[in-house]
Design an enzyme around this catalytic site. Structure first.
Site, mmCIF file in Angstrom:
data_model
loop_
_atom_site.group_PDB
_atom_site.id
_atom_site.type_symbol
_atom_site.label_atom_id
_atom_site.label_comp_id
_atom_site.label_asym_id
_atom_site.label_seq_id
_atom_site.Cartn_x
_atom_site.Cartn_y
_atom_site.Cartn_z
ATOM 1 N N ASP A 1 0.865 -1.165 0.000
ATOM 2 C CA ASP A 1 0.000 0.000 0.000
ATOM 3 C C ASP A 1 0.913 1.229 0.000
ATOM 4 O OD1 ASP A 1 -2.298 1.685 0.377
ATOM 5 O OD2 ASP A 1 -1.855 1.737 2.517
ATOM 6 N N ASP B 1 0.021 5.048 1.040
ATOM 7 C CA ASP B 1 -0.115 5.998 2.143
ATOM 8 C C ASP B 1 -0.055 5.281 3.489
ATOM 9 O OD1 ASP B 1 -0.702 8.325 0.409
ATOM 10 O OD2 ASP B 1 -2.541 7.224 -0.033
#
Length: 276
Positions: free
Chosen positions: A33, A35
């Protein structure tokens, strides 16, 4: 389309090159991922969401009924989700019904998409003002994976994934990137559905069973579990270790820190053994 062709080509490539994966490791792809895992932009998203929702709530509250957007709201309703889905989830939690609106709605519009666009404008303004900070241990892990012949990929709900990676100087480290733009092109479902992670692994020439996910959001680790990934690693940036474990993480850490690929291999094999 371009992305469908790339997926087909990557799947074919995997069939012929799987035996070339480093023999010392049982996995050949790690999907990150963005952020809160690679970059410290989860905090920027938090600030943008809070400013957006607090403004909306203050204008629509009556007297003392104003309850500001909280950290729990962020983690429960918007963290890791596509932007408009996050708006829908949060408004529903407050019993607020708004028109859906159109994707091109002005940020001042009080529609689901208008509020989502307002949040995006706030995020981009903060990004422009503050720049992008990375998590050094994750960046080191990405370089270690590449040196070992293991493919790093990135999967994000954000439309701004490419911009953030470019600002951080990391864009060229990933041969596979699935973000909000790609999700629209391929009509992929957002987290907690596993679509973006599965496609990222396929574009990298791998499969979920031979891939590992790194996530900081509850919806993200839930997606990893739903996609039957070989290992799901949760990063508890918000002191949410229990929540990440209950939603599908196999291993939870506060940060990658000084951990090694050998430890990642041990966790991967341990999960495989427990499944037998």
């Amino acid at each position: 389309s371009f992305f469908r062709a790339r997926i087909a080509a990557a799947s074919t490539l995997f069939f012929f090159t799987d035996h070339l994966s480093p023999m010392q490791y049982s996995f050949n792809c790690v999907v990150f991922d963005l952020d809160g895992v690679i970059t410290q932009t989860a905090q920027v998203h938090r600030r943008a969401w809070k400013a957006t929702f607090d403004d909306f709530l203050a204008r629509h509250a009556h007297g003392p009924s104003f309850v500001p957007f909280s950290e729990l709201d962020y983690l429960s309703y918007v963290d890791g989700r596509p932007r408009y889905e996050g708006v829908r989830k949060f408004l529903a939690s407050r019993g607020i019904v708004l028109p859906e609106g159109e994707t091109g709605d002005h940020p001042s519009s009080d529609t689901v998409r208008g509020i989502g666009n307002r949040k995006d404008a706030a995020f981009l303004a903060l990004l422009e003002a503050d720049g992008v900070e990375v998590y050094p241990s994750t960046v080191k892990l990405i370089h270690d994976l590449r040196a070992a012949g293991i493919t790093p990929a990135v999967a994000s709900s954000s439309n701004n994934c490419e911009l953030v990676l470019r600002r951080a100087g990391l864009l060229d480290l990933f041969s596979s990137r699935v973000d909000g733009v790609v999700s629209r092109e391929l009509n992929l479902k957002g987290k907690p559905d596993p679509d973006i992670f599965v496609v990222a692994a396929k574009l990298a020439g791998s499969t979920p069973e031979k891939s590992i996910i790194f996530e900081d959001a509850e919806s993200g680790v839930e997606a990893g579990r739903a996609g039957h990934f070989g290992l799901v690693v949760g990063l508890a940036r918000a002191n949410n270790e229990k929540e990440l474990l209950s939603h599908g993480a196999d291993v939870v850490l506060p940060d990658w820190g000084s951990n090694t690929l050998s430890e990642l291999e041990d966790w991967f094999l341990d999960k495989r053994r427990k499944a037998l």
